[in-house]
Motif scaffolding. Structure first.
Motif: not given
Length: 236
Positions: A226, A218, A178, A180, A222-224
């Motif tokens: 990656a 991402g 993941e 940011s 399941g994240t914004a």
């Protein structure tokens, strides 16, 4: 979960920019957590391209490396086979020389650095230097008795957008790291510092391509955002 603050990363990059394309977000994330990050380039030289000049010189590439090294705050970097004799010709080198460099003779070899994480290019790349670097890393990091030979606990193959240009199906990455917004921003900023290698979209090294791949990976986790990696060894 991997505690990046406790890691010593060794990134194997066939050429300057491959480490950023494949691991730019991870390098920033790990460094921010307190990890060590080292980059072993295999080669660099004059490169024919589609710019107005028609090529980028080795001098330009060295200048870019230094800027990117400062940007990411690398703990060390090295070029194993500099010069036009080797650049884009690593497939002419004996495999033994490449393996030995990665395994024991380079200042940033696995034996000298004893990294906890090694990241190498994926074998599916169309580029001959990428292919032989991946295969040499595969041999250099082979299984053996850990009591007599150092084994990095985590060995990963990183991906680049162009790796999907392959006549055989390429499996999806099985490790998603993941990122940011700061991580992906650091990655795209570093690619801008590689001015001779950055292109407008559509291109495999455009900023939109890098961000789009990060968005895709991402979403799969399941994240914004990656980065995706293929796990070669994971020793808990």
């Amino acid at each position: 979960m991997i505690d990046w603050s406790r890691q010593r990363l060794l990134i194997l990059a066939p050429h300057p920019d491959d480490e950023t394309l494949g691991c730019g977000g991870l390098m920033h994330k790990a460094k921010a957590a307190g990890a060590e990050v080292h980059v072993q380039f295999l080669t660099v030289g004059d490169t024919a391209d589609n710019s107005a000049a028609g090529f980028s010189s080795a001098h330009e590439r060295y200048t870019e490396i230094k800027r990117v090294a400062d940007h990411f705050r690398w703990d060390g970097w090295d070029i194993a086979f500099p010069g036009d004799e080797y650049h884009l010709k690593l497939d002419r080198l004996p495999r033994f020389d490449l393996v030995n460099t990665i395994e024991r003779t380079s200042p940033l070899s696995v034996g000298a650095l004893r990294p906890t994480v090694v990241c190498a290019p994926h074998r599916s790349s169309y580029n001959q230097d990428h292919q032989v670097t991946a295969e040499a890393a595969h041999t250099a990091l082979r299984p053996s008795d850990r009591r007599s030979r150092y084994h990095p606990p985590l060995v990963l193959a990183y991906e680049e957008a162009a790796d999907q240009w392959h006549y055989e199906a390429v499996t999806s990455p099985d490790l998603l790291v993941e990122l940011s917004e700061h991580d992906i921003g650091a990655k795209t900023s570093a690619m801008r510092l590689y001015g001779t290698q950055t292109h407008e979209h559509p291109h495999t090294r455009s900023e939109l391509t890098l961000r789009s791949l990060a968005v895709l990976r991402g979403m799969q986790g399941g994240t914004a955002l990656a980065e995706g990696f293929h796990t070669m060894r994971s020793l808990a």
